[in-house]
Design a protein around this motif. Structure first.
Motif, PDB file in Angstrom:
ATOM      1  N   ILE A   1      -8.500  13.014 -10.614  1.00 27.54           N
ATOM      2  CA  ILE A   1      -8.025  12.824  -9.244  1.00 27.54           C
ATOM      3  C   ILE A   1      -9.016  11.977  -8.450  1.00 27.54           C
ATOM      4  N   GLN A   2     -10.298  12.242  -8.614  1.00 32.63           N
ATOM      5  CA  GLN A   2     -11.316  11.485  -7.873  1.00 32.63           C
ATOM      6  C   GLN A   2     -11.289  10.008  -8.247  1.00 32.63           C
ATOM      7  N   ILE A   3     -11.175   9.695  -9.537  1.00 31.42           N
ATOM      8  CA  ILE A   3     -11.157   8.296  -9.965  1.00 31.42           C
ATOM      9  C   ILE A   3      -9.892   7.597  -9.471  1.00 31.42           C
ATOM     10  N   ILE A   4      -8.771   8.302  -9.496  1.00 35.63           N
ATOM     11  CA  ILE A   4      -7.519   7.697  -9.022  1.00 35.63           C
ATOM     12  C   ILE A   4      -7.619   7.373  -7.540  1.00 35.63           C
ATOM     13  N   VAL A   5      -8.188   8.283  -6.749  1.00 41.67           N
ATOM     14  CA  VAL A   5      -8.374   8.025  -5.318  1.00 41.67           C
ATOM     15  C   VAL A   5      -9.273   6.803  -5.120  1.00 41.67           C
ATOM     16  N   LEU A   6     -10.339   6.709  -5.918  1.00 41.79           N
ATOM     17  CA  LEU A   6     -11.254   5.568  -5.819  1.00 41.79           C
ATOM     18  C   LEU A   6     -10.543   4.259  -6.162  1.00 41.79           C
ATOM     19  N   PHE A   7      -9.801   4.232  -7.257  1.00 40.43           N
ATOM     20  CA  PHE A   7      -9.108   3.016  -7.668  1.00 40.43           C
ATOM     21  C   PHE A   7      -8.032   2.620  -6.645  1.00 40.43           C
ATOM     22  N   THR A   8      -7.315   3.605  -6.128  1.00 42.01           N
ATOM     23  CA  THR A   8      -6.291   3.318  -5.125  1.00 42.01           C
ATOM     24  C   THR A   8      -6.913   2.721  -3.866  1.00 42.01           C
ATOM     25  N   THR A   9      -8.055   3.250  -3.464  1.00 38.94           N
ATOM     26  CA  THR A   9      -8.751   2.709  -2.292  1.00 38.94           C
ATOM     27  C   THR A   9      -9.185   1.268  -2.530  1.00 38.94           C
ATOM     28  N   LEU A  10      -9.724   0.988  -3.713  1.00 36.48           N
ATOM     29  CA  LEU A  10     -10.157  -0.376  -4.028  1.00 36.48           C
ATOM     30  C   LEU A  10      -8.971  -1.343  -4.038  1.00 36.48           C
ATOM     31  N   ILE A  11      -7.826  -0.893  -4.563  1.00 37.16           N
ATOM     32  CA  ILE A  11      -6.631  -1.742  -4.569  1.00 37.16           C
ATOM     33  C   ILE A  11      -6.161  -2.020  -3.150  1.00 37.16           C
ATOM     34  N   ASN A  12      -6.213  -0.999  -2.287  1.00 39.47           N
ATOM     35  CA  ASN A  12      -5.817  -1.187  -0.889  1.00 39.47           C
ATOM     36  C   ASN A  12      -6.718  -2.207  -0.194  1.00 39.47           C
ATOM     37  N   ILE A  13      -8.025  -2.120  -0.448  1.00 40.33           N
ATOM     38  CA  ILE A  13      -8.960  -3.085   0.145  1.00 40.33           C
ATOM     39  C   ILE A  13      -8.664  -4.495  -0.362  1.00 40.33           C
ATOM     40  N   LEU A  14      -8.370  -4.620  -1.661  1.00 39.84           N
ATOM     41  CA  LEU A  14      -8.057  -5.927  -2.241  1.00 39.84           C
ATOM     42  C   LEU A  14      -6.788  -6.508  -1.632  1.00 39.84           C
ATOM     43  N   VAL A  15      -5.772  -5.678  -1.434  1.00 39.07           N
ATOM     44  CA  VAL A  15      -4.522  -6.144  -0.823  1.00 39.07           C
ATOM     45  C   VAL A  15      -4.777  -6.652   0.596  1.00 39.07           C
ATOM     46  N   CYS A  16      -5.545  -5.900   1.373  1.00 39.49           N
ATOM     47  CA  CYS A  16      -5.864  -6.328   2.744  1.00 39.49           C
ATOM     48  C   CYS A  16      -6.634  -7.642   2.750  1.00 39.49           C
ATOM     49  N   LEU A  17      -7.539  -7.825   1.782  1.00 36.69           N
ATOM     50  CA  LEU A  17      -8.295  -9.071   1.688  1.00 36.69           C
ATOM     51  C   LEU A  17      -7.378 -10.245   1.364  1.00 36.69           C
ATOM     52  N   ILE A  18      -6.438 -10.037   0.448  1.00 36.42           N
ATOM     53  CA  ILE A  18      -5.495 -11.100   0.090  1.00 36.42           C
ATOM     54  C   ILE A  18      -4.627 -11.475   1.294  1.00 36.42           C
ATOM     55  N   ILE A  19      -4.180 -10.475   2.050  1.00 43.17           N
ATOM     56  CA  ILE A  19      -3.372 -10.746   3.241  1.00 43.17           C
ATOM     57  C   ILE A  19      -4.167 -11.551   4.260  1.00 43.17           C
ATOM     58  N   ASP A  20      -5.447 -11.222   4.446  1.00 46.31           N
ATOM     59  CA  ASP A  20      -6.288 -11.979   5.375  1.00 46.31           C
ATOM     60  C   ASP A  20      -6.427 -13.427   4.930  1.00 46.31           C
ATOM     61  N   ILE A  21      -6.548 -13.655   3.614  1.00 50.18           N
ATOM     62  CA  ILE A  21      -6.648 -15.024   3.095  1.00 50.18           C
ATOM     63  C   ILE A  21      -5.342 -15.782   3.341  1.00 50.18           C
ATOM     64  N   LEU A  22      -4.220 -15.099   3.148  1.00 45.63           N
ATOM     65  CA  LEU A  22      -2.923 -15.750   3.361  1.00 45.63           C
ATOM     66  C   LEU A  22      -2.691 -16.102   4.828  1.00 45.63           C
ATOM     67  N   TYR A  23      -3.335 -15.367   5.736  1.00 44.93           N
ATOM     68  CA  TYR A  23      -3.228 -15.730   7.154  1.00 44.93           C
ATOM     69  C   TYR A  23      -3.650 -17.180   7.374  1.00 44.93           C
ATOM     70  N   GLY A  24      -4.756 -17.568   6.714  1.00 41.99           N
ATOM     71  CA  GLY A  24      -5.238 -18.939   6.861  1.00 41.99           C
ATOM     72  C   GLY A  24      -4.326 -19.971   6.246  1.00 41.99           C
ATOM     73  N   VAL A  25      -3.520 -19.560   5.249  1.00 44.31           N
ATOM     74  CA  VAL A  25      -2.577 -20.477   4.619  1.00 44.31           C
ATOM     75  C   VAL A  25      -1.414 -20.779   5.562  1.00 44.31           C
ATOM     76  N   PHE A  26      -0.916 -19.743   6.224  1.00 42.59           N
ATOM     77  CA  PHE A  26       0.251 -19.909   7.084  1.00 42.59           C
ATOM     78  C   PHE A  26      -0.107 -20.313   8.512  1.00 42.59           C
ATOM     79  N   ASP A  27      -1.316 -20.013   8.947  1.00 45.13           N
ATOM     80  CA  ASP A  27      -1.704 -20.354  10.321  1.00 45.13           C
ATOM     81  C   ASP A  27      -3.109 -20.938  10.299  1.00 45.13           C
TER      82      ASP A  27
ATOM     83  N   ILE B   1       0.837  -1.198   0.000  1.00 49.63           N
ATOM     84  CA  ILE B   1       0.000   0.000   0.000  1.00 49.63           C
ATOM     85  C   ILE B   1       0.874   1.250   0.000  1.00 49.63           C
ATOM     86  N   GLY B   2       1.948   1.221   0.805  1.00 44.74           N
ATOM     87  CA  GLY B   2       2.859   2.366   0.828  1.00 44.74           C
ATOM     88  C   GLY B   2       3.579   2.568  -0.494  1.00 44.74           C
TER      89      GLY B   2
END
Length: 289
Positions: free
Chosen positions: A255-281, A221-222
């Motif tokens: 600018i508004q669309i870029i902010v929207l797309f960036t937010t959606l990508i951030n949410i998707l990344v967090c969702l993928i990380i949550d799924i990977l939690y179940g893979v490793f633990d 995200i950073g």
């Protein structure tokens, strides 16, 4: 709220106030901000992403044309950070208190401290200007020029962008692995004569991955957020450079669309990380409590 007006920018400084106000009325900029926002939001639900006032293309084309370079830059930078951070973090934890540990900690601190744009300028000066082995900047799409050419142009910006996150991931990996190495089951494995390689890779690293995965997700995200500066330094036509240009010319729709797309990508990344939690633990999997 910042100074500047897209209508004035489009018409130029020689335009009269009447001409500027007429264009503002045509563009809907004289409406109240809540009205403009509701109109934009209603357009999203009907598939209308808006219209750039400067780029005569559909908004979807504008976004996806610039999204590819930014995602590639983020991917390369994250791979660089992870490939550097995991081995060095494990070595630092395994050699705790040694010269190797102190050297790696110093390297991570340097990586955290150097701004990406400054490191990018140093890399350009050394590898592009002095040694002339890598290009100064620009971008070559994979589809047209192949992976090798694309990677050659993206190598310096990826290092410049990824080194800071590599430093952060080194510290996180070292801390997480140290906590696991001090656990009772690792001591038991050593007492049974399990080889150190299997203790690190099978027992320690996997159990230390949850906080590391969180750090990797935050790093991605950073990287997306920090791409704007690096793309400007290396002249990469990505989302970051599009943001800078859109802010300079007050292109609000983009600018508004870029902010929207960036937010959606951030949410998707967090969702993928949550799924990977179940893979490793397995303890965090649904239904396994």
């Amino acid at each position: 709220m910042i100074p500047g007006d897209p209508a004035r920018t489009m018409l130029g400084e020689l335009a009269t106030e009447e001409e500027v106000q007429a264009l503002r009325e045509q563009m809907g900029l004289n409406d109240a901000l809540p009205v403009q926002y509701v109109r934009w939001l209603g357009g999203l639900f009907t598939g209308n992403l808006g219209q750039s006032v400067f780029i005569n293309e559909p908004m979807s084309n504008i976004i996806f044309e610039h999204l590819g370079p930014t995602l590639l830059l983020t991917f390369y930078s994250l791979i660089f950070a992870v490939l550097i951070a995991l081995p060095l973090g494990i070595i630092a934890a395994k050699k705790r208190g040694s010269i190797a540990d102190q050297t790696i900690s110093t390297f991570s601190m340097i990586g955290i401290s150097i701004p990406s744009f400054l490191l990018g300028l140093f890399l350009v000066m050394i590898f592009a200007v002095k040694l002339r082995i890598l290009p100064v900047g620009g971008y070559k799409p994979i589809g047209e020029y192949g992976f090798a050419a694309n990677f050659k142009y993206m190598l310096l910006p990826s290092i410049a962008l990824g080194l800071m996150d590599a430093g952060l991931l080194i510290r996180m990996t070292r801390s997480s692995v140290l906590d696991v190495l001090d656990s009772d089951y690792v001591k038991m494995a050593r007492a049974k004569g399990v080889k150190e390689f299997f203790i690190i890779c099978k027992h320690s690293l996997r159990n230390a991955m949850l906080p590391i995965l969180t750090a990797i997700g935050q790093a991605m995200i950073g990287l997306l957020s920090g791409a704007a500066v690096v793309e400007s330094v290396f002249n990469i036509p990505g989302i970051g450079q599009l943001v800078v240009n859109s802010v300079n010319r007050r292109d609000y729709e983009v600018i508004q669309i870029i902010v929207l797309f960036t937010t959606l990508i951030n949410i998707l990344v967090c969702l993928i990380i949550d799924i990977l939690y179940g893979v490793f633990d397995p303890r965090v999997r649904v239904g396994k409590n």
